[in-house]
Design an enzyme around this catalytic site. Structure first.
Site, PDB file in Angstrom:
ATOM      1  N   GLU A 224      -8.515  -3.838  -7.444  1.00 34.98           N
ATOM      2  CA  GLU A 224      -8.181  -2.672  -6.605  1.00 34.98           C
ATOM      3  C   GLU A 224      -9.360  -1.701  -6.529  1.00 34.98           C
ATOM      4  OE1 GLU A 224      -7.190  -1.537  -3.912  1.00 34.98           O
ATOM      5  OE2 GLU A 224      -5.049  -1.778  -4.327  1.00 34.98           O
ATOM      6  N   ASP A 300      -3.018  -3.420  -0.668  1.00 34.50           N
ATOM      7  CA  ASP A 300      -2.449  -2.460   0.294  1.00 34.50           C
ATOM      8  C   ASP A 300      -2.186  -3.121   1.646  1.00 34.50           C
ATOM      9  OD1 ASP A 300      -4.979  -2.902   1.213  1.00 34.50           O
ATOM     10  OD2 ASP A 300      -5.558  -0.788   1.320  1.00 34.50           O
TER      11      ASP A 300
END
Ligand SMILES: *[C@@H]1O[C@H](CO)[C@@H](O)[C@H](O)[C@H]1NC(C)=O
Ligand SMILES: *[C@@H]1O[C@H](CO)[C@@H](O)[C@H](O)[C@H]1NC(C)=O
Length: 501
Positions: A224, A300
């Site tokens: 991430e 995401d």
């Protein structure tokens, strides 16, 4: 865990009754069991005979499950071919073989929205990635940009700083630099919730975050807000560019340690590309893993990437190197190999052809170009020499994939039919990767039961179609006007014949 896993792993390689152990039998023997096992090509446990994946066909929206040919065996590709004959087919579910029910389904909208009208990602075509395993045909999951699968309610996955392992078998020739072709652990709310909230295998040639040596593509770890190749957030030259057609990519992570390996899924052993501490950037030690599973997208839902997935698993616990060596041996033993991407009537490379529409009312029209615009025009023997040239195509080996074809303009040498934003165009080959891929098409038996349909290699849900006399690559019932379900099968069915010019 002392020597036990290692001894068991050695036993697996030498005891004939255990030779057929699947990857998840091997992980289990090492005390690091699979909590998810996904594959459209084969069973990943030697006793597994349940469903591998579900397909949904375009003709009537019906679904069916595809199972292995035998316990622990290769997928029954005939079952898909039979069910999907003369229509389009999408992979709707990739079943979890672990018994935990951690199936992958169409990814919902997140920080990034998918291209479907409801913001979901696209599903993969069931035909996009034909392959053979030990001589038997199967299909992988061909992820075009905009395609993604996810499970946000996973049972048994690693959370926080807990240890886990994973591997995936991928097509090492199918990638791009967009974010992010991933398989692994991600956020449960489809949003970027911060550094260390993911731990997934990434494959591609993005240099936006980290990179390895050479030009890529690389296996990296998506943790991430960063694709990492090692402890240095920017670069680990020990992470090589890889170019295996069948690629084993392996990642494992635990408290302040992680490792990344790669190898040829069709032969040989794994190499370690990184083994050490967490990246020297804030937020990655300890990790804050959330435990969802993604395929083909970022945490995401960033969905610009492409790649092909054949099989992969997630484990509980940090698998030993010996166990991973046994898993790689099992993968090599599955004998992944390429197979024909063409079905139906053949094409001869170097020949000049015409491509005639079959939709009632348009059967005198041929795929042609007017400048850079692709259209269908009425052509016959009295037509002008110019029009005959505009409707004549020379068959070339696929610029982006040699198993398929490209179509060079007879009257504009060096220019090819390509798609761009799903419109067909005539474009000069600029040698770029994107041009070559967008100019590559695979033939299959015509969806209306005769002739040929011409599938986009890079977007295999899409076929060359005429719509209001213009050329597109269209999907059945997609979001664009030219994706209309009305007359779809006829509009994507063509008769390939001799040329006028
Ligand atoms: C699948 O395996 C189970 C357990 O071994 C067995 O009982 C069942 O008959 C098998 N099913 C098929 C379709 O082979
Ligand atoms: C594979 O699928 C075909 C078509 O549905 C079916 O007839 C055949 O029995 C299946 N093979 C096995 C071994 O299950």
């Amino acid at each position: 865990m002392s020597l036990r896993p290692r001894l068991l792993a050695l036993g697996l390689a030498s005891t004939s009754s255990m030779v057929s152990a699947g990857p998840c039998d091997i992980y289990k023997s090492g005390g690091t069991p699979c909590i998810a096992a996904h594959s459209t090509t084969r069973a990943l446990y030697n006793a597994y005979n349940g469903s591998l994946y579900q397909v949904k066909r375009g003709s009537d929206g019906a679904t069916t499950n595809i199972a292995p040919l035998s316990d622990g065996g290769v997928a029954n590709a005939t079952a898909q071919d039979t069910f999907c004959v003369d229509t389009t087919c999408l992979i709707t579910i990739i079943y979890d073989q672990s018994g935990r029910g951690n199936h992958l389904t169409q990814a919902p909208p997140g920080g990034f929205k998918g291209p479907e009208s409801n913001g979901y990602d696209n599903l993969a075509s069931a035909f996009g990635a034909p392959v053979s395993l030990n001589g038997q045909k199967a299909y992988g999951v061909f992820v075009s940009p905009g395609t993604g699968y996810r499970n946000n309610a996973v049972s048994g996955s690693a959370k926080g700083d807990a240890a886990e392992g994973m591997y995936a078998v991928l097509d090492g020739m199918h990638y791009n630099s967009a974010c992010c072709f991933d398989y692994g652990n991600a956020e449960t709310n489809n949003l970027d919730t911060g550094n260390g909230h993911m731990e997934a295998i990434y494959f591609g040639d993005s240099t936006h975050w980290g990179s390895g040596s050479g030009k890529g593509p690389w296996i990296m770890a998506d943790l991430e807000n960063g694709l990492f190749s090692g402890a240095n957030p920017k670069q680990n030259t020990g992470d090589p560019s890889v170019s295996y057609r069948f690629l084993t990519a392996l990642l494992k992570g635990g408290p302040n340690k992680w490792a990344m390996k790669g190898g040829n899924a069709a032969s040989g052993s794994l190499s370690t590309y990184y083994n050490g501490v967490r990246p020297r950037a804030s937020g990655y030690n300890p990790m804050k893993k959330e435990g969802a599973i993604i395929l083909g997208i970022g945490g995401d839902n960033s969905n610009g990437a492409q790649g092909t997935f054949y099989e992969g698993v997630m484990t509980s616990g940090y698998p030993s190197d010996a166990i991973e060596d046994s898993v790689q041996a099992n993968i090599v033993g599955a004998k992944y190999a390429t197979t024909s991407s063409t079905s139906g009537p053949g094409l001869t490379v170097g020949s000049d052809i015409s491509i005639r529409a079959t939709t009632p009312g348009s059967t005198d029209r041929y795929l042609a170009h007017t400048g850079s615009t692709l259209n269908i025009q009425a052509v016959s023997s009295p037509s002008t020499t110019a029009l005959k040239g505009q409707s004549t195509w020379t068959v070339r080996t696929g610029l982006g994939n040699g198993a398929c074809f490209s179509f060079e303009s007879k009257d504009t040498t060096g220019s090819y039919i390509r798609h761009n934003k799903f419109e067909l165009q005539l474009g000069a080959n600029d040698g770029s990767k994107i041009f070559k891929e967008d100019a590559t098409f695979c033939l299959q038996a015509g969806l209306s039961g005769r002739g040929s349909s011409i599938r986009s290699w890079s977007y295999p849900t899409r076929y060359i179609r005429h719509y209001e006399n213009k050329g597109y690559v269209a999907s059945n019932s997609g979001v664009h006007m030219f994706d209309s379900a009305t007359s779809f099968n006829s509009d994507v069915t063509w008769v390939i014949g001799s040329s006028f010019a």
